[in-house]
Motif scaffolding. Structure first.
Motif, PDB file in Angstrom:
ATOM      1  N   ASP A 109       0.843  -1.195   0.000  1.00 36.67           N
ATOM      2  CA  ASP A 109       0.000   0.000   0.000  1.00 36.67           C
ATOM      3  C   ASP A 109       0.879   1.247   0.000  1.00 36.67           C
ATOM      4  OD1 ASP A 109       0.814   0.570   2.597  1.00 36.67           O
ATOM      5  OD2 ASP A 109      -0.970  -0.237   3.548  1.00 36.67           O
ATOM      6  N   ARG A 110       0.268   2.399   0.015  1.00 37.01           N
ATOM      7  CA  ARG A 110       1.013   3.629  -0.226  1.00 37.01           C
ATOM      8  C   ARG A 110       1.941   4.007   0.929  1.00 37.01           C
ATOM      9  NH1 ARG A 110      -0.454   8.361   1.907  1.00 37.01           N
ATOM     10  NH2 ARG A 110       0.498   9.447   0.160  1.00 37.01           N
ATOM     11  N   ILE A 111       1.797   3.388   2.097  1.00 41.54           N
ATOM     12  CA  ILE A 111       2.775   3.664   3.148  1.00 41.54           C
ATOM     13  C   ILE A 111       3.683   2.454   3.382  1.00 41.54           C
ATOM     14  CG2 ILE A 111       1.438   5.449   4.285  1.00 41.54           C
ATOM     15  CD1 ILE A 111       0.677   3.399   6.431  1.00 41.54           C
ATOM     16  N   GLY A 112       3.690   1.543   2.420  1.00 37.49           N
ATOM     17  CA  GLY A 112       4.738   0.524   2.431  1.00 37.49           C
ATOM     18  C   GLY A 112       4.394  -0.780   3.075  1.00 37.49           C
ATOM     19  N   ARG A 113       3.218  -0.921   3.661  1.00 31.41           N
ATOM     20  CA  ARG A 113       2.873  -2.191   4.279  1.00 31.41           C
ATOM     21  C   ARG A 113       2.473  -3.199   3.211  1.00 31.41           C
ATOM     22  NH1 ARG A 113       0.123   1.318   8.251  1.00 31.41           N
ATOM     23  NH2 ARG A 113      -1.678   1.146   6.886  1.00 31.41           N
ATOM     24  N   VAL A 114       2.879  -4.432   3.401  1.00 34.61           N
ATOM     25  CA  VAL A 114       2.597  -5.463   2.402  1.00 34.61           C
ATOM     26  C   VAL A 114       1.198  -6.027   2.625  1.00 34.61           C
ATOM     27  CG1 VAL A 114       3.287  -7.715   1.529  1.00 34.61           C
ATOM     28  CG2 VAL A 114       5.023  -6.054   2.199  1.00 34.61           C
ATOM     29  N   ARG A 115       0.417  -6.090   1.564  1.00 31.67           N
ATOM     30  CA  ARG A 115      -0.859  -6.808   1.572  1.00 31.67           C
ATOM     31  C   ARG A 115      -0.648  -8.089   0.792  1.00 31.67           C
ATOM     32  NH1 ARG A 115      -2.736  -1.865  -0.328  1.00 31.67           N
ATOM     33  NH2 ARG A 115      -3.339  -2.852  -2.301  1.00 31.67           N
ATOM     34  N   ARG A 116      -0.865  -9.209   1.439  1.00 33.37           N
ATOM     35  CA  ARG A 116      -0.544 -10.479   0.809  1.00 33.37           C
ATOM     36  C   ARG A 116      -1.822 -11.190   0.372  1.00 33.37           C
ATOM     37  NH1 ARG A 116       4.806 -11.251   1.926  1.00 33.37           N
ATOM     38  NH2 ARG A 116       5.604 -10.215   3.761  1.00 33.37           N
ATOM     39  N   HIS A 117      -1.713 -11.919  -0.709  1.00 34.19           N
ATOM     40  CA  HIS A 117      -2.803 -12.752  -1.199  1.00 34.19           C
ATOM     41  C   HIS A 117      -2.318 -14.194  -1.116  1.00 34.19           C
ATOM     42  CE1 HIS A 117      -4.997  -9.201  -2.550  1.00 34.19           C
ATOM     43  NE2 HIS A 117      -3.833  -8.758  -2.981  1.00 34.19           N
ATOM     44  N   LEU A 118      -2.895 -14.946  -0.199  1.00 28.70           N
ATOM     45  CA  LEU A 118      -2.429 -16.293   0.091  1.00 28.70           C
ATOM     46  C   LEU A 118      -3.438 -17.318  -0.420  1.00 28.70           C
ATOM     47  CD1 LEU A 118      -1.195 -15.232   3.558  1.00 28.70           C
ATOM     48  CD2 LEU A 118       0.285 -16.245   1.847  1.00 28.70           C
ATOM     49  N   PRO A 119      -2.980 -18.550  -0.702  1.00 31.09           N
ATOM     50  CA  PRO A 119      -3.805 -19.496  -1.450  1.00 31.09           C
ATOM     51  C   PRO A 119      -4.961 -20.104  -0.673  1.00 31.09           C
ATOM     52  CG  PRO A 119      -1.723 -20.505  -0.838  1.00 31.09           C
ATOM     53  CD  PRO A 119      -1.632 -19.062  -0.464  1.00 31.09           C
ATOM     54  N   THR A 120      -4.900 -20.150   0.654  1.00 36.11           N
ATOM     55  CA  THR A 120      -5.953 -20.790   1.444  1.00 36.11           C
ATOM     56  C   THR A 120      -6.299 -19.917   2.641  1.00 36.11           C
ATOM     57  OG1 THR A 120      -4.406 -21.976   2.885  1.00 36.11           O
ATOM     58  CG2 THR A 120      -5.043 -23.072   0.815  1.00 36.11           C
ATOM     59  N   GLN A 121      -7.463 -20.175   3.209  1.00 37.01           N
ATOM     60  CA  GLN A 121      -7.851 -19.455   4.418  1.00 37.01           C
ATOM     61  C   GLN A 121      -6.918 -19.805   5.564  1.00 37.01           C
ATOM     62  OE1 GLN A 121     -10.239 -17.017   4.711  1.00 37.01           O
ATOM     63  NE2 GLN A 121      -9.237 -16.743   6.692  1.00 37.01           N
ATOM     64  N   GLU A 122      -6.472 -21.058   5.616  1.00 37.62           N
ATOM     65  CA  GLU A 122      -5.527 -21.459   6.658  1.00 37.62           C
ATOM     66  C   GLU A 122      -4.243 -20.642   6.570  1.00 37.62           C
ATOM     67  OE1 GLU A 122      -3.310 -25.503   8.354  1.00 37.62           O
ATOM     68  OE2 GLU A 122      -4.019 -25.436   6.286  1.00 37.62           O
ATOM     69  N   ALA A 123      -3.746 -20.437   5.352  1.00 37.17           N
ATOM     70  CA  ALA A 123      -2.532 -19.645   5.177  1.00 37.17           C
ATOM     71  C   ALA A 123      -2.758 -18.199   5.577  1.00 37.17           C
ATOM     72  CB  ALA A 123      -2.061 -19.736   3.729  1.00 37.17           C
ATOM     73  N   ARG A 124      -3.934 -17.657   5.227  1.00 29.98           N
ATOM     74  CA  ARG A 124      -4.236 -16.273   5.621  1.00 29.98           C
ATOM     75  C   ARG A 124      -4.318 -16.141   7.134  1.00 29.98           C
ATOM     76  NH1 ARG A 124      -7.053 -16.719   0.677  1.00 29.98           N
ATOM     77  NH2 ARG A 124      -8.968 -17.504   1.630  1.00 29.98           N
ATOM     78  N   ASP A 125      -4.942 -17.119   7.773  1.00 29.61           N
ATOM     79  CA  ASP A 125      -5.033 -17.089   9.240  1.00 29.61           C
ATOM     80  C   ASP A 125      -3.649 -17.208   9.866  1.00 29.61           C
ATOM     81  OD1 ASP A 125      -7.772 -16.911   8.998  1.00 29.61           O
ATOM     82  OD2 ASP A 125      -8.140 -19.044   9.418  1.00 29.61           O
ATOM     83  N   LEU A 126      -2.801 -18.038   9.267  1.00 28.24           N
ATOM     84  CA  LEU A 126      -1.455 -18.227   9.792  1.00 28.24           C
ATOM     85  C   LEU A 126      -0.643 -16.943   9.709  1.00 28.24           C
ATOM     86  CD1 LEU A 126       0.684 -20.175  10.888  1.00 28.24           C
ATOM     87  CD2 LEU A 126       1.228 -20.769   8.529  1.00 28.24           C
ATOM     88  N   LEU A 127      -0.726 -16.254   8.582  1.00 28.81           N
ATOM     89  CA  LEU A 127       0.024 -15.012   8.451  1.00 28.81           C
ATOM     90  C   LEU A 127      -0.529 -13.941   9.382  1.00 28.81           C
ATOM     91  CD1 LEU A 127       2.512 -14.175   6.847  1.00 28.81           C
ATOM     92  CD2 LEU A 127       0.992 -12.891   5.353  1.00 28.81           C
ATOM     93  N   ALA A 128      -1.841 -13.942   9.584  1.00 21.61           N
ATOM     94  CA  ALA A 128      -2.429 -13.001  10.544  1.00 21.61           C
ATOM     95  C   ALA A 128      -1.919 -13.298  11.956  1.00 21.61           C
ATOM     96  CB  ALA A 128      -3.950 -13.088  10.494  1.00 21.61           C
ATOM     97  N   LEU A 129      -1.799 -14.584  12.293  1.00 24.23           N
ATOM     98  CA  LEU A 129      -1.240 -14.966  13.590  1.00 24.23           C
ATOM     99  C   LEU A 129       0.186 -14.473  13.720  1.00 24.23           C
ATOM    100  CD1 LEU A 129      -1.193 -16.679  16.234  1.00 24.23           C
ATOM    101  CD2 LEU A 129      -0.457 -18.612  14.821  1.00 24.23           C
ATOM    102  N   ALA A 130       0.977 -14.654  12.656  1.00 21.82           N
ATOM    103  CA  ALA A 130       2.366 -14.195  12.690  1.00 21.82           C
ATOM    104  C   ALA A 130       2.451 -12.687  12.829  1.00 21.82           C
ATOM    105  CB  ALA A 130       3.094 -14.650  11.425  1.00 21.82           C
ATOM    106  N   ALA A 131       1.606 -11.956  12.103  1.00 14.47           N
ATOM    107  CA  ALA A 131       1.615 -10.494  12.188  1.00 14.47           C
ATOM    108  C   ALA A 131       1.235 -10.026  13.585  1.00 14.47           C
ATOM    109  CB  ALA A 131       0.676  -9.909  11.146  1.00 14.47           C
ATOM    110  N   ASP A 132       0.248 -10.689  14.181  1.00 13.27           N
ATOM    111  CA  ASP A 132      -0.152 -10.333  15.545  1.00 13.27           C
ATOM    112  C   ASP A 132       0.961 -10.655  16.534  1.00 13.27           C
ATOM    113  OD1 ASP A 132      -2.302  -9.614  17.565  1.00 13.27           O
ATOM    114  OD2 ASP A 132      -1.872 -11.682  18.184  1.00 13.27           O
TER     115      ASP A 132
END
Length: 390
Positions: A6-29
């Motif tokens: 995004d315009r202030i440099g944070r990465v928005r990721r598109h991951l292949p499964t909901q499990e992967a999205r949840d995992l990355l959200a866990l890591a970010a938290d």
């Protein structure tokens, strides 16, 4: 899988499964709560965040690319690497530490016998243990086949004698994957062993004094008649160098992901600084020369991320990926060096002070061009794949 910024440099990721999205959200938290707040102070104090690694293990983030039957996360490498990037962006000591631990588990997970994996992997993957990888020696770095540490058979055991150098987690690891010479000189005389961190005769020198990553201990590890049973030999006798090099192919992708994490953190800070700071009545980022620098930095980050993810996809598909791994390690770490250098420049005098993390990112980026095969070695590996051995 793609990723955008995004315009202030944070990465928005598109991951292949909901499990992967949840995992990355866990890591970010996890990063936001457990890693980021103490990163600057921890590095300034040279404090290793061992408790953080225990919490990573409890959260399942130390075991992502390994089989679930042994306590692993069953995640493809392309997902694991993006988690690694997230950790490294907050604190390289943590991101690189996870990469090294994953490397240390590789020989057992891939080449160990089923009974060896059942006996040791669950504790290594989810039991709060931390690993180290012992290949380099004081006189044997890039030329791994010339290592001198020896393992001599004594009945149903082996006795290890020698010194390993530049060992991340040296002196604090719970286990060491060790490559030692068991036969004749050359690549076929090397064998891999899994050595407990508390084995009698195993000791570590004082940590090296480094220009960056002060929170991560790097030390020589000494083996003075260390005795290990034969059931801790990994793979066949003489197969150690092949095992080590296959692990490094995957490890280079970990370094590439860490490099992009550091570059992303430096870029985000530079972008926020230049859009928020005003000179001559307008934001610094409005000046064309600086806008072009930001554009180049963002392009290098996106290109590096795409390169390491493509190599990871090949690995996940069971395809050869050694050439692409070397390319990713080479490109991503060189990109991190360029991006962090430019970030310091964009912050001006502030970039040269420890009040901003830009100078820390620059110091940390340098080591990534050196570890797990210097970038000169990566070029040799790539060229060998393209035109054969010289």
């Amino acid at each position: 899988m793609t990723s955008t910024t995004d315009r202030i440099g944070r990465v928005r990721r598109h991951l292949p499964t909901q499990e992967a999205r949840d995992l990355l959200a866990l890591a970010a938290d996890f990063v936001e709560r457990e890693v980021g707040p103490d990163a600057a102070d921890g590095e300034a104090a040279g404090a290793f965040p061992r408790d953080t690694f225990g919490r990573l293990s409890a959260a399942g983030l130390l075991s992502l690319p390994y089989p679930g039957e042994y306590g692993g996360g069953d995640q493809p490498y392309q997902v694991y690497l993006q988690v690694l990037e997230e950790l490294a962006a907050a604190r390289l000591t943590v991101g690189l530490g996870v990469s090294v631990h994953t490397l240390a588990c590789h020989a057992l997970a891939v080449h160990g016998a089923p009974e060896q994996r059942a006996a040791h992997l669950p504790a290594m993957l989810g039991g709060g243990l931390l690993g180290a990888y012992c290949l380099s020696e004081p006189a044997s770095g890039s030329d791994a086949a010339s290592l001198a540490t020896r393992a001599v058979r004594d009945g149903d055991a082996w006795v290890l004698t020698g010194t390993k150098a530049w060992i991340t987690h040296g002196g604090i690891a719970d286990f060491y994957t060790v490559l030692a010479r068991t036969g004749e000189a050359g690549p076929r005389g090397i064998t891999a062993f899994l050595v407990p961190g508390d084995a009698p005769g195993l000791s570590a020198a004082a940590p090296e004094r480094k220009m960056g990553m002060n929170g991560s201990p790097t030390a020589q590890v000494h083996f003075d008649g260390v005795r290990v049973s034969d059931d801790r030999r990994l793979g066949d006798e003489g197969d150690g160098l092949a095992i080590a090099l296959s692990a490094l192919d995957s490890g280079r992708l970990g370094i590439a992901a860490c490099a992009i994490g550091v570059a992303q953190a430096a870029f985000t800070q530079a972008l926020e600084f230049t859009t928020g700071r005003r000179q001559f009545g307008r934001p610094v980022a409005d000046f064309q020369g600086l806008r072009f620098m930001l554009a180049d930095m963002a392009t290098q980050i996106e290109a590096g991320r795409a390169l390491y993810l493509e190599a990871a996809r090949l690995r996940d598909a069971g395809e050869p990926f050694a050439r692409q791994a070397a390319m990713a390690k080479l490109f991503c770490t060189d990109a991190a060096m360029r991006v962090t250098t430019d970030a310091v420049q964009l912050l001006g005098g502030y970039g040269y002070t420890a009040d901003f993390p830009a100078e820390r990112y620059l110091r940390e980026a340098k080591v990534l061009q050196i570890v797990e095969g210097t970038n000169q070695i990566q070029r040799t590996v790539i060229a060998r794949h393209l035109v054969g051995a010289s």
